[in-house]
Design a protein around this motif. Sequence first.
Motif, short mmCIF file in Angstrom:
data_model
loop_
_atom_site.label_atom_id
_atom_site.label_comp_id
_atom_site.label_asym_id
_atom_site.label_seq_id
_atom_site.Cartn_x
_atom_site.Cartn_y
_atom_site.Cartn_z
N PRO A 158 0.75 -1.29 0.13
CA PRO A 158 -0.03 -0.05 0.03
C PRO A 158 0.66 1.21 -0.07
CG PRO A 158 0.01 -1.02 2.18
CD PRO A 158 0.86 -2.02 1.47
N ASP B 179 1.06 -0.90 -6.16
CA ASP B 179 0.16 -1.26 -5.28
C ASP B 179 -1.11 -1.61 -5.82
OD1 ASP B 179 -1.95 -1.12 -3.38
OD2 ASP B 179 -1.93 0.81 -2.73
N SER C 188 -0.10 -2.45 5.96
CA SER C 188 -0.49 -1.23 6.57
C SER C 188 0.53 -1.13 7.82
CB SER C 188 -1.93 -1.19 6.96
OG SER C 188 -2.36 -2.21 7.95
N ILE D 85 -5.95 2.46 5.38
CA ILE D 85 -5.77 1.07 4.48
C ILE D 85 -6.46 0.04 4.90
CG2 ILE D 85 -3.82 -0.50 3.65
CD1 ILE D 85 -1.89 2.17 3.57
N ASP E 236 -9.11 -2.23 3.09
CA ASP E 236 -9.01 -3.46 2.84
C ASP E 236 -10.30 -4.26 3.24
OD1 ASP E 236 -6.63 -3.09 1.68
OD2 ASP E 236 -5.15 -3.65 3.37
#
Length: 334
Positions: free
Chosen positions: A150, A277, A311, A324, A328
């Motif tokens: 990420p 990413d 993350s 993040i 997710d």
Amino acid sequence: MGIDVLTPPTTPQNANETLLEFSDNHLLIDLCGAFDRNIALIEHLLELQIIRRGNQLVLVGDSEARAQAGMVLSKLYERLEDGKAVEAGDIDALIHHGEVEHATRNTADIPQGTDIEIKTRKKLIIPRSPAQAAYVKALMDREMVFGIGPAGTGKTYLAVAVAVNMYISGHVDRIILSRPAVEAGERLGFLPGDMKDKVDPYMQPLYDALNDFLPAKQVARMIEEKQIEIAPLAFMRGRTLSNAFVVLDEAQNATTMQMKMFLTRLGQGSRMVITGDRTQVDLPRAMMSGLQDAEGLLKHINQISFNYFTSKDVVRHKLVGKIIDAYDAKGPAV
């Protein structure tokens, strides 16, 4: 080490206090930071109070917070004794990842006792998580490396830092930085100016990273002399990139054909890094990401290193990691 933990006689007033005494008041000033910013950050992150009295710091709070703050302050003071600067990111890394050097030494494929550092003209870079440490080691050891994860995990930043380090040390003759010129979810229309003016907005993050490691005048001179090239991915076709450190950023926005074209540019004496990413693909929905395709096709090749971030490796604002995780948890957009 010039820091002592003092234990004054316990009274009801100081039962929740720890007293740290520093032998070098000049280093203590650097430890506290401009306007005591470093101290304020530690107070905020660990939820305790730090009071400065001459060459002493008084930690006020519960025992766990005081113990962790004492560890953080000790490690930061050691950095200063070694001639290294202290930045907000170092404080955040120590609090959220533990001791940076300790984490580095316990990364699976990094030899015990090895400290990984990236020296550039302007600063010394130290990985802030085990995943970053493994990634930097791969960048130094392998000819082709993928960094996948990420935003905010240091994929591009560390790759450019290693590129600058290898150029300074004479391992490569030039640095080539590239990105697909793909707009992020919106159409900007035609941009004014010549070709450089049109592509520079897409390349700005790469300029930002370079300017963090090299003086601005040196960056400008190296670009003028073609020792640094910053160009869209489409400009790579037909070239053989020899004796160069080559970085492809935002690789999730390369098509499968563009990715194949780029990977086959690798020449003698060169290193190639591909960062991306998978959750931020800006290609049309029907078009497969070249990063995803390459990951599936090339994983069996031992000479290629695939490095993954989560993350937990985010080194931007701590909210970025939480954002993040939230996206997710929602799952991919449909």
